[in-house]
Structures are given as C-alpha cells and as structure tokens.
Design a protein around this motif. Structure first.
Motif, mmCIF file in Angstrom:
data_model
loop_
_atom_site.group_PDB
_atom_site.id
_atom_site.type_symbol
_atom_site.label_atom_id
_atom_site.label_comp_id
_atom_site.label_asym_id
_atom_site.label_seq_id
_atom_site.Cartn_x
_atom_site.Cartn_y
_atom_site.Cartn_z
ATOM 1 N N TRP A 199 -20.297 -8.655 112.438
ATOM 2 C CA TRP A 199 -20.990 -9.951 112.454
ATOM 3 C C TRP A 199 -21.767 -10.175 111.165
ATOM 4 C CZ3 TRP A 199 -26.096 -10.960 111.879
ATOM 5 C CH2 TRP A 199 -27.031 -9.964 112.226
ATOM 6 N N LYS A 200 -22.200 -9.064 110.565
ATOM 7 C CA LYS A 200 -22.923 -9.234 109.302
ATOM 8 C C LYS A 200 -22.014 -9.810 108.212
ATOM 9 C CE LYS A 200 -26.537 -5.813 109.906
ATOM 10 N NZ LYS A 200 -26.999 -4.454 109.563
ATOM 11 N N LEU A 201 -20.792 -9.328 108.157
ATOM 12 C CA LEU A 201 -19.852 -9.868 107.173
ATOM 13 C C LEU A 201 -19.505 -11.318 107.494
ATOM 14 C CD1 LEU A 201 -17.419 -6.901 106.424
ATOM 15 C CD2 LEU A 201 -19.088 -7.947 104.898
ATOM 16 N N ALA A 202 -19.297 -11.581 108.788
ATOM 17 C CA ALA A 202 -18.993 -12.946 109.201
ATOM 18 C C ALA A 202 -20.129 -13.880 108.783
ATOM 19 C CB ALA A 202 -18.786 -13.009 110.707
ATOM 20 N N ILE A 240 -9.363 -7.405 112.422
ATOM 21 C CA ILE A 240 -8.097 -7.323 111.688
ATOM 22 C C ILE A 240 -8.210 -6.254 110.605
ATOM 23 C CG2 ILE A 240 -6.468 -8.551 110.187
ATOM 24 C CD1 ILE A 240 -7.429 -11.162 111.437
ATOM 25 N N TYR A 241 -9.391 -6.161 110.016
ATOM 26 C CA TYR A 241 -9.598 -5.233 108.905
ATOM 27 C C TYR A 241 -10.230 -3.923 109.382
ATOM 28 C CZ TYR A 241 -9.181 -9.847 106.875
ATOM 29 O OH TYR A 241 -8.750 -11.104 106.566
ATOM 30 N N GLY A 242 -10.199 -3.698 110.686
ATOM 31 C CA GLY A 242 -10.773 -2.468 111.218
ATOM 32 C C GLY A 242 -12.282 -2.395 111.096
ATOM 33 N N VAL A 243 -12.938 -3.560 110.946
ATOM 34 C CA VAL A 243 -14.394 -3.566 110.875
ATOM 35 C C VAL A 243 -14.937 -3.957 112.252
ATOM 36 C CG1 VAL A 243 -16.432 -4.588 109.787
ATOM 37 C CG2 VAL A 243 -14.371 -4.198 108.439
ATOM 38 N N ILE A 286 -2.833 -7.498 102.474
ATOM 39 C CA ILE A 286 -3.255 -6.486 101.507
ATOM 40 C C ILE A 286 -3.877 -5.291 102.233
ATOM 41 C CG2 ILE A 286 -5.020 -6.018 99.739
ATOM 42 C CD1 ILE A 286 -4.309 -8.738 98.534
ATOM 43 N N TYR A 287 -4.677 -5.581 103.266
ATOM 44 C CA TYR A 287 -5.331 -4.510 104.016
ATOM 45 C C TYR A 287 -4.291 -3.576 104.645
ATOM 46 C CZ TYR A 287 -7.965 -2.111 107.660
ATOM 47 O OH TYR A 287 -8.502 -1.156 108.459
ATOM 48 N N TRP A 288 -3.319 -4.205 105.328
ATOM 49 C CA TRP A 288 -2.300 -3.378 105.990
ATOM 50 C C TRP A 288 -1.480 -2.599 104.970
ATOM 51 C CZ3 TRP A 288 -1.308 -8.207 109.346
ATOM 52 C CH2 TRP A 288 -2.185 -8.195 110.442
ATOM 53 N N ALA A 289 -1.123 -3.246 103.875
ATOM 54 C CA ALA A 289 -0.316 -2.578 102.846
ATOM 55 C C ALA A 289 -1.078 -1.396 102.255
ATOM 56 C CB ALA A 289 0.059 -3.572 101.756
ATOM 57 N N LEU A 290 -2.358 -1.623 101.929
ATOM 58 C CA LEU A 290 -3.148 -0.536 101.334
ATOM 59 C C LEU A 290 -3.376 0.587 102.340
ATOM 60 C CD1 LEU A 290 -5.814 -2.440 99.197
ATOM 61 C CD2 LEU A 290 -3.830 -1.173 98.380
ATOM 62 N N GLU A 291 -3.644 0.224 103.603
ATOM 63 C CA GLU A 291 -3.824 1.231 104.653
ATOM 64 C C GLU A 291 -2.584 2.113 104.765
ATOM 65 O OE1 GLU A 291 -6.291 1.978 107.571
ATOM 66 O OE2 GLU A 291 -7.214 1.664 105.602
ATOM 67 N N ALA A 292 -1.416 1.474 104.707
ATOM 68 C CA ALA A 292 -0.169 2.222 104.845
ATOM 69 C C ALA A 292 0.069 3.114 103.636
ATOM 70 C CB ALA A 292 0.990 1.249 105.039
ATOM 71 N N VAL A 334 -13.246 1.616 101.019
ATOM 72 C CA VAL A 334 -12.711 1.000 99.805
ATOM 73 C C VAL A 334 -11.666 -0.080 100.120
ATOM 74 C CG1 VAL A 334 -11.502 1.478 97.661
ATOM 75 C CG2 VAL A 334 -13.158 3.106 98.521
ATOM 76 N N VAL A 335 -10.752 0.261 101.049
ATOM 77 C CA VAL A 335 -9.686 -0.681 101.380
ATOM 78 C C VAL A 335 -10.264 -1.929 102.038
ATOM 79 C CG1 VAL A 335 -7.597 -1.016 102.753
ATOM 80 C CG2 VAL A 335 -7.988 1.152 101.573
ATOM 81 N N GLN A 336 -11.216 -1.698 102.937
ATOM 82 C CA GLN A 336 -11.874 -2.836 103.579
ATOM 83 C C GLN A 336 -12.604 -3.695 102.551
ATOM 84 O OE1 GLN A 336 -14.119 -0.513 106.328
ATOM 85 N NE2 GLN A 336 -12.756 -0.959 108.065
ATOM 86 N N ALA A 337 -13.257 -3.006 101.617
ATOM 87 C CA ALA A 337 -14.019 -3.737 100.600
ATOM 88 C C ALA A 337 -13.096 -4.613 99.755
ATOM 89 C CB ALA A 337 -14.768 -2.749 99.700
ATOM 90 N N TYR A 338 -11.945 -4.060 99.383
ATOM 91 C CA TYR A 338 -11.026 -4.815 98.548
ATOM 92 C C TYR A 338 -10.483 -6.033 99.313
ATOM 93 C CZ TYR A 338 -7.409 -5.847 95.122
ATOM 94 O OH TYR A 338 -6.634 -6.468 94.176
#
Lengths: 704, 73
Positions: free
Chosen positions: A604-607, A595-598, A696-702, A645-649
């Motif tokens: 899997w590391k984040l999961a 979903i977050y483009g990761v 938030i991810y989609w909004a910031l990406e846009a 940055v966007v993914q991190a946020y």
C-alpha cells in the motif's frame, strides 16, 4: 480611438509577413512593451501585441501569424485574413525579405488585393546590400502607390522613418482602390462573377468584389461558405461551374493560374526595381555539414545533448556533479548540486516554510498552518521548481530557432522520425519533454499537420521528464550497487520509455487517426545567423509565463487536494499517514502490487506513492519519505520499503510509464480540446505501464 | 522527370505539380509555381530534398518532391 487589450491606442497596426522574415525581431525592436505572446518562435498562432509612443501618439502593433498566403487552408492564414479586413487595424504593415524579394513579395501583393491601407517594409536591407542586392524602394512605392520602406530590424535602420510613415498613413483618408492584378485567361470568368456579385453585395461588405470572385474561382472553402451565407448558394454554384469549365478548357485549375499570375506580377516588379549583382549561392560550411547524410544528424544530436546537459546541470547539478565526483572532486560536485537553481529554490522554500510556520503557530489554528505550509507553499514550490529548467530549455531552443539551426536539426531528424509516423519537427516536443512534459505537449503546436500534433501530444508523456529522473536516480543509487549498474538502470529505462513513446505515437496515428503515411516535411531553411538575444529572452519569458498560467493553477490546486488527502482521514486530521484518505485509497489499489510479489505494508505504501506521483512525479519520493518518518534521508526511506532489485527495477519502469502528471493532462486537454484524448492518455499509459513492468518483472525473475 | 530524382547541383524548371489540392497550393505559395527555376542543393536519395527557389532554401519530403515534375536546363 480603438480599444485593444493593450489599452487605448491612437493607431492600430497589423504586422504581417512570411515566417523567417524577421517579424519577431522587428516587433521586439519597435515595442519595448510586450503585452501578450503565447507561442513558440516560428509559429505565432496566438496573438501578441505591443505598443510604442511616437510623436505623442500611441501606436499599437498586432502581430499576425507568419504565413505564406491568405487562403483558408490553415488557421494561421485565416486569422491573418480575418484581422486584416476586420476594420480594427488602421494600417497593415507587411514585411518582405530584401534577401528574397521574389518570394516574400507574394504576401504583400495578396494583402494589397484586399486593402490599399498597406505599408511594405523590406527587412534585412543591410544583409541584402552585403550580398549585392539593391532594392529601389521608390520604384516599388510609385508602382504600388503605397509607402515602401527599407529597414533593418536587427540594427534599427529605417525604423524611425517607418513609424513616421505609419502616423502619416493612419491619418489619411482611404483614397485608393485595392491592387488589381492581371489574371490573364481567368479574367473573363472573374468579370462574369463580379457582375453577378455586384448587385447583391451589401454596403458593409469588407471584402472587395473582385477578391471574392478570384477566391471563389480558386476554390477557397472559407469564402464559399461565407458567400453562401451572405449572398446565397447560387453564386457559389456558378463559381464552381465556372471553375470546372476553366479547368477543362485550360488543363489546369484556376488556383494555379491565380497563384502563377501573382508571382508573375511579383517577378515583373522585382525585374524593374531590384538590382542584383549576380552572386552565386554557396552554402556555408555549417550548412554543408548539416546537409550531409551522417554528419548532419550527428551534429544535430550533439547540439541537443549539449542543450540537455547545460539545462539539467544548471537546474539540478546533475549530471555534472557526478562527473566531478567520479573524477575525485566530491566537494565540487556537491557544491554544484547545492548551488544549482533547484538547490537554491529548495533552500528558499524550506526557509519560507519554517518562517511562516513559526510566525503562524502563535496566531493561527494548526490546520491552517499546515495548509499554508505544506499545501500552499509546497505547491508553489512544486510549480516554481519546474520553472528554471523550463526557462533554460526554452532559452536554448529559442536560440536554435532564431539562429536558423532549429530548422536544420528538424530536417536532419526527419528520416528517423518518419519511421515513427512523425516529421523531423517532432524532435522538439521530445527534447522539451525530457525536461518537462508540459512544454513538450505545448510545443506540438509547431507541428503542421493536425494528426501529427495529436499523435505526438498523446505519446510524448511517455518520455521521462526530469522529475522522473530524480526518482529513478534516488532508487537506483540506493538499491543498485556500482556506478555502472546504476547508469545502466537509468539508461535502459530512458531507452525503453523513449522507444515506447515513438511506437505509441505511430500506433495512435495509424489506428486512432487512420493515417498510414507519415507527414511530409515542408520546411523553409533560413540562413544561419547570430540569434538576437532580446528575441530569445522575449520568447523564453513569454513561453514560461504561458507555462506558469497553464500548469501553475492546476499544480497548485492539486497540491492542496493532495495535502488534504494526506493530512485527513475519516476521523479528521491525522498524525499518522497510515490513517489518511490517501492510505485508504492506496490499500484499494495495492492488490496490483502482488503482480510484482510485493505484499503487506510495502504494497500500500508503493500504491500510495504512485497516487502521489500523479500530482507531480517527484511526489513519489516525497510519499516514500513521508511514510517512513523515522528515516533520516531519502536513501533510508527507500531502503525501508524492503523491496528487492528486480522489484525495484519493475517499480521504476512502472513509475516512468504509468500516467502523465496532472499538469500534463491539463495541457493535453487544452491543446487537443478533447477530454477524451486526455482520458485516453491516462488509460493507455496505465495499461502499458502494468503490462511492460509486469513483463519485465517476470522475465527478470525467470532469468536471475 | 520528378524533383526527387534530380542530383544535387542541378538547375531545373518546374513544369507541373501533382498531389492533393491543399499540397499543391502550399507548394505554389512557397514559390514553386510552374515556370519557377529551382536549384537542387542536396539530394542523397534518402532524406529530404533540399532546394533553392526564389532565393529561399526549402526542405521537401521525398514524397512531395516526387510529385513535382521538372525539366533540366
């Protein structure tokens, strides 16, 4: 001889009194030896006991909840009433406030209607003297035919006389009848009901017949149930019929007449035995400030911020270390961080860990060393790392509570919290939750209304605790450039999470519990005075113990479980975390990361990091560290994840909201006593975290 | 007149209480029985109403205060 959990006691004394009458201070003064307290100042729902040896006799004190009356409307009042007639206490000590006898004598009068084995103690006589109030205890004693004593719990005045009187009373045979109050127009009804009851009462009936009659007429539901069970439904029906008849004849319910009659009796006593040089009440400067519309909330906010600042700084050095670093004193900033309580505990535990592992390596198998080292010592460390912060916050809030400031703060936040379906008292669960969600949830017990308690307990885990702050700071300082941006990241996440907590609280209240109106504030505002440090310490210690008991075991057990998941895989013990059970689980939920483009390894590391954060939120960082063994510092490890940055946020938002840690879940369950509420909290938080962070991810990406 | 509409500094006497039985009882047990003298300490038409009754200061929500009928002295 009676047996309390205290051990053997020669005399058992139940201590009753209104809230704010100085019960805690007296209890603390009298019994150096504290046995058990499990509550927040002001609301003593759990029982605490203490013991003192006087004149060769062991006197045990049982602290009853602070109540205004003895009806069945609240669990506290029921607890108090049941214990008074239980036959266990030899003497009931009821405290009255010498500063407000016309209000605080209402409870002693009610107790006296139940049992004659009562001692009344007027507390705060020193302060009363200073304001021109003189209590003639002998007059009270003559009229009520019980011992009445003037004391000051804060100075110790009169306490020896009190103890002596307790011993005398305890060894006297029961000789007097309970107090009889003239209930005026209600009397003929009482007589008729007593007549009906008398023939049926069993000889071991602990309640006086007259008392049962009055309570039935007042419509006390507990007493109705009790009488129905023991003596049949028809007595209750008769009482209900009489009650209706009375209301029709006199235009007011019997309960109003009953309470008014008791207060009239109190008034007549006070008129005869209290001399008052008419002193006009003037609010102090401090009081006036708190009562002002803008200044009050501002002052309250300031005090709460100060508390958080002190607690956070002593605990981890943050934010004072940053303040010093920005001012150019990097050395000082680092020193503060290093010698903060968490810093010192960290040093201690890494020393303990390496000491035991070098000691064990020769004699124990590798898995055992690893279990003790990483599982148990790590787990104990996790429990203890919460403790300093919790103790500091409890101490500071205890001081607010004991000084009378807490009530003023709750009052000035009332309008704000009303908008979110809570009362001003909800400010304390929120503040505690900023430190740790566990005491935050535990403190909802102080809220009066059941629905408010549930709504706040279920929504307050959204408030970022300090463990989450640590994760947010670590990510923000690595992935975002510039102090201002970093500060904005932290601040915006806090604002978002707290706002969501308030909104969710309101939603739970309205949708789940079906309450449209916010709870009404009804709060006694005690006079401001210096807190008693002994009482503050006492509450701090007991609340912290309570926390350790509640959260400690859960955290420890789950630390061991997570150690197992991390160190073992289908093929046995693993060296590479990528082969562990935890990693397999991580891969299962990793599709969510897309979903977050990761994608790929980072997914899997984040999961996996999220799984780890379920145990304790700072576990997110440990996991990231563990997955990058080559990284020298936490910053390297975070960088190695390779997220933008966007993914991190979005990640930080999701991490803040996604689930309460296991200890919090455990206390949500123990406080609400419903597994479904704990499950609901987990479910809504996960869903909310995904929706909000993805949005938030989609909004910031846009935008970017 | 109800308590929510009384300006600060006034002294009033409680005449009667409305609202649920539970609420009435709690208020009366805190000393707000019909006939009690009440001094309004603070009332700014927004937040809680703060009163003194029987020597004790009490903060009441506005909804609650509006269900207490009083007469001015």
């Amino acid at each position: 001889m009676k047996r309390l959990s205290v051990g053997e006691c020669d005399i058992v004394v139940a201590v009753a009194g209104n809230p704010n009458v100085g019960k805690s201070t007296l209890f603390n003064r009298l019994t150096g030896e504290l046995v058990h307290v499990a509550n927040w100042p002001g609301v003593t729902v759990a029982r605490s006991e203490g013991r003192v040896i006087f004149d060769g006799r062991r006197i045990c004190f049982v602290d009853l909840p602070g109540t205004y009356g003895l009806s069945s409307t609240s669990p506290e009042e029921r607890v108090a009433r049941d214990y008074i007639v239980s036959g266990e206490p030899d003497v009931i000590l009821v405290l009255a406030d010498a500063l407000a006898p016309e209000r605080t004598l209402y409870l002693p009068v009610q107790v006296l209607e139940l049992t004659p084995r009562v001692i009344v103690a007027f507390n705060k006589v020193d302060a009363a003297h200073a304001t021109g109030i003189h209590i003639h205890v002998d007059g009270f004693s003559r009229e009520l035919r019980i011992p009445v004593i003037a004391i000051s719990a804060s100075t110790g005045q009169g306490l020896e006389e009190l103890l002596r009187t307790i011993v005398e009373e305890a060894y006297q045979p029961p000789r007097r009848e309970p107090l009889t109050i003239n209930y005026g127009t209600l009397e003929p009804y009482i007589d008729r009901l007593v007549e009906k009851l008398k023939s049926r009462l069993s000889p071991d009936e602990p309640y006086p017949a007259r008392w049962i009659a009055v309570k039935l007429l007042e419509g006390d539901e507990d007493v109705e149930r009790y009488v129905e069970q023991r003596y049949g439904r028809d007595v209750v029906e008769e009482a209900l019929r009489m009650s209706g008849e009375y209301a029709e004849t006199y235009g007011r319910p019997p309960s109003e007449t009953a309470i008014s009659s008791r207060y009239s009796f109190v008034d007549s006593l006070v008129r005869r035995h209290v001399v008052r040089k008419r002193v006009e009440y003037k609010p102090s400067r401090m009081d006036e400030a708190f009562l002002k519309p803008v200044i009050g909330p501002l002052l309250s906010t300031l005090i709460l911020f100060l508390i958080l600042f002190i607690a956070f700084t002593v605990n981890t050095g943050f934010p004072l270390n940053l303040v010093f670093s920005y001012m150019g004193y990097e050395g000082l900033g680092e020193a503060i961080e290093k010698y903060s309580l968490s810093g010192l505990l960290g040093i201690l535990f890494s020393m303990a860990g390496s000491a035991t592992s070098s000691w064990l390596s020769g004699i124990a198998p590798g898995w055992l060393t690893s279990l003790i080292d990483d599982g148990i010592i790590g787990g104990v460390g996790a429990v203890l790392s919460f403790l300093p912060l919790i103790m500091i916050i409890y101490a500071l809030l205890g001081a607010l509570e004991d000084s009378g400031l807490a009530a003023r703060i709750a009052m000035s936040f009332d309008s704000t919290f009303r908008r979110f379906g809570a009362s001003g008292k909800a400010v304390f669960p929120y503040i505690l939750s900023l430190g740790c969600n566990v005491p935050g949830v535990l403190s909802t017990r102080a809220l009066e209304e059941r629905e408010e308690r549930i709504a706040v307990a279920l929504s307050v885990p959204l408030v970022p605790c300090q463990a989450r702050l640590v994760v947010i700071m670590a990510f923000a300082s690595v992935l975002f450039k510039g102090g201002l941006t970093q500060a904005l990241v932290v601040l915006s996440i806090y604002l978002l999470a707290i706002t969501l907590a308030l909104i969710v609280g309101k939603a739970i209240r309205a949708l789940l519990l079906g309450k449209k109106e916010p709870p009404e504030l009804l709060l006694e505002i005690p006079p401001i005075h210096n807190p008693s440090w002994r009482v503050v310490w006492w509450h701090t210690w007991d609340n912290s113990k309570h926390f350790l008991k509640k959260a400690g075991t859960v955290i420890l057990v789950l630390s061991i479980v997570s150690w197992f998941l991390l160190s073992y895989g289908p093929g046995g013990a693993v060296n590479n975390p990528a082969d562990s059970y935890a990693a397999i689980l991580g891969r299962l939920i990793s599709p969510l990361a897309s979903i977050y483009g990761v994608h790929g390894d980072a997914a899997w590391k984040l999961a996996y990091a999220f799984e780890n954060g379920f145990i304790a939120k700072e576990g997110v960082l440990d996991a990231v560290m563990l997955l990058h063994p080559q990284a020298k510092s936490i910053s390297d490890a975070v960088r190695a994840l390779g997220i933008n940055v966007v993914q991190a946020y979005s990640f930080l938002v999701a991490m803040t909201l996604y689930v309460p840690c296991v200890a919090t879940i455990a206390v949500i369950y123990s406080e609400t006593r419903r597994a479904s509420y704990a499950a609901l909290t987990i479910a809504y938080m996960i869903i909310l975290a995904i929706i909000v962070s993805a949005g938030i991810y989609w909004a910031l990406e846009a935008l970017l | 007149m109800n308590l929510a509409g009384i300006p600060p500094g006034s002294r009033v006497r409680v005449i009667s209480l409305y609202g649920g039985r539970e609420l009435q009882r709690r208020l009366m047990e805190m000393g707000l029985v019909p006939g009690s003298l009440v001094e309004v300490v603070s009332n700014n038409n927004r937040g809680p109403v703060i009163i003194r009754v029987r020597g004790v200061m009490i903060a009441l929500g506005r909804g609650m205060a509006s269900r207490i009928i009083v007469e001015t002295l």
